[in-house]
Design an enzyme around this catalytic site. Structure first.
Site, mmCIF file in Angstrom:
data_model
loop_
_atom_site.group_PDB
_atom_site.id
_atom_site.type_symbol
_atom_site.label_atom_id
_atom_site.label_comp_id
_atom_site.label_asym_id
_atom_site.label_seq_id
_atom_site.Cartn_x
_atom_site.Cartn_y
_atom_site.Cartn_z
ATOM 1 C CB SER A 55 -0.933 0.019 1.214
ATOM 2 O OG SER A 55 -1.854 -1.049 1.180
ATOM 3 C CB CYS A 264 -7.063 -0.945 3.510
ATOM 4 S SG CYS A 264 -6.016 0.526 3.552
ATOM 5 C CG PHE A 265 -7.582 -0.093 -2.696
ATOM 6 C CD1 PHE A 265 -7.272 1.249 -2.856
ATOM 7 C CD2 PHE A 265 -7.896 -0.826 -3.832
ATOM 8 C CE1 PHE A 265 -7.284 1.853 -4.108
ATOM 9 C CE2 PHE A 265 -7.896 -0.245 -5.083
ATOM 10 C CZ PHE A 265 -7.594 1.100 -5.228
ATOM 11 C CD GLN A 268 -9.747 3.719 0.038
ATOM 12 O OE1 GLN A 268 -9.196 3.538 -1.053
ATOM 13 N NE2 GLN A 268 -9.074 4.123 1.111
ATOM 14 C CG HIS A 354 -3.858 -2.669 7.319
ATOM 15 N ND1 HIS A 354 -3.301 -3.373 6.288
ATOM 16 C CD2 HIS A 354 -4.032 -1.409 6.863
ATOM 17 C CE1 HIS A 354 -3.138 -2.578 5.241
ATOM 18 N NE2 HIS A 354 -3.587 -1.371 5.572
ATOM 19 C CD GLU A 356 -2.894 -6.587 8.146
ATOM 20 O OE1 GLU A 356 -2.079 -5.641 8.200
ATOM 21 O OE2 GLU A 356 -4.084 -6.444 7.784
#
Length: 384
Positions: A55, A264-265, A268, A354, A356
């Site tokens: 990222s 995250c992405f 979006q 995130h 993880e």
């Protein structure tokens, strides 16, 4: 462009911002030149995971922690196949790494991978500048790449902006691979790689999930060829407004009502698939200490972030979308940025951070359990 010459404290270097601000220091890592969007990360630890997070593609990362490199570099903590940051900015690099897992120094790894960096600058002043002015185009120059200040500023200003950049395909896998379930296999998940970190499929595998990691260009036929119980959309770099392919794929998954989880992405992308817009944040959220509230439970999590764009969705109401009702499930307590979405009429949700936690706190690990519960519920309904 970089060279593989080792940077030393005797080699001068400069960090040049597009607004003309210049910071002078010493080369750290490779000597040469590099360009990218200057952003800051507030994590006190976890620099190896940060540097190898896809990222961060085409970004020059400023470490706000004053000392970097104390634990060296090992062969276990990489989150992908290489370092993705364009450049690295630190204040005080460790002179000697000290950790039983270290194989080499951070400086050595930056040199080996051709990553141009700079040390010895006032990163606190730089961070305050970026908070006030916003993330911006920048360049690091050392050795033969040094030139007159005006020329370096002009070279930085000639670089492309992050807004409008389509980067996810260049960091994603080109071939599908499988991460087997740990212990008894309970589910199969198709994970769309938009810049996935290695710990993410591992966290799913720990929960009995066999993860098929597919390229960013995967078709809906590719996804359903693995007969998935759920579909996952990963983190990734660049402007989500350019990701028409992943949005179309997610739309197809939503139409089939397959359990879906995005981070995250991927958050979006879900926002766009539901009809919401996205926008660029002034300086983004990056680091492992961002406070987020799960509005479904009221609990506050300390979370790991890396994003410069966000979803534009209403915080104060349930929205009608092409796939039923949707609401904002998580919100950042620093600035009220949307940090999660969930559909109320079918099994799909996402978060902007995130879970993880590589590196970072494990407050959000429950989200993987929420995904497995969602798949279990759907599977039980299909058997009934």
């Amino acid at each position: 462009m970089t060279t593989s010459t080792r940077g030393t404290s005797k080699v001068p270097a400069v960090l040049v911002l597009e607004d003309g601000r210049i910071f002078r220091g010493r080369a750290y890592g490779a000597v040469g030149e590099t360009f990218g969007e200057a952003v800051f990360s507030t994590g006190m630890t976890g620099y190896q995971e940060t540097l190898t997070d896809p990222s961060y593609d085409r970004q020059i990362v400023v470490a706000t922690a004053p000392q970097i490199g104390n634990t060296g570099w090992n062969d276990e903590d990489d989150e992908s196949r290489r370092i993705w940051v364009s450049g690295y900015v630190v204040r005080d690099p460790a002179r000697v790494p000290s950790n039983w897992r270290a194989k080499r120094s951070l400086d050595d790894e930056l040199v080996a991978q051709g990553v141009v960096g700079i040390s010895g600058i006032d990163t606190r002043a730089l961070t305050r500048h970026l908070r006030e002015r916003g993330s911006m185009r920048s360049g690091i120059f050392s050795g033969e790449a040094l030139a007159a200040d005006a020329e370096l500023v002009a070279r930085v200003q000639a670089q492309p902006h992050m807004k409008g950049a389509s980067l996810y395909e260049e960091v994603a896998t080109k071939e599908t691979y499988v991460v087997p379930a740990v212990g008894e296999k309970k589910f199969t998940v198709a994970a769309i790689d938009l810049g996935i970190k290695g710990m993410t499929p591992h966290r799913m595998a720990e929960r009995g999930i066999e993860v098929h990691v597919l390229p960013a260009t995967a078709s809906v036929e590719d996804v359903y060829a693995v007969n998935p119980d759920g579909v996952f959309f990963s983190n990734g770099p660049g402007d989500p407004a350019t990701a028409d392919g992943p949005v179309a794929l997610m739309t197809a998954v939503l139409e089939r009502r397959t359990p879906l989880f995005g981070i995250c992405f991927g958050n979006q992308i879900l926002g766009r698939a539901l009809g919401f817009g996205t926008y660029k944040l002034k300086y983004g959220h990056r680091g492992i200490n961002q406070p987020v509230q799960d509005r479904t439970t009221g609990k506050v999590e300390v979370t790991a972030h890396n994003h410069g764009f966000a979803v534009d969705a209403p915080l104060d109401k349930v929205s009608e979308t092409p796939f039923g009702r949707a609401e904002v499930s998580h919100v950042c307590l620093n600035d009220n940025v949307v940090e999660g979405l969930q559909l109320l009429d079918q099994p799909a949700f996402s978060v902007q951070y995130h879970p993880e936690a590589a590196a970072g706190p494990h407050d959000a690990a429950y989200l993987f359990d929420r995904f497995t519960s969602l798949m279990s519920t759907v599977m039980e309904g299909q058997r009934a």
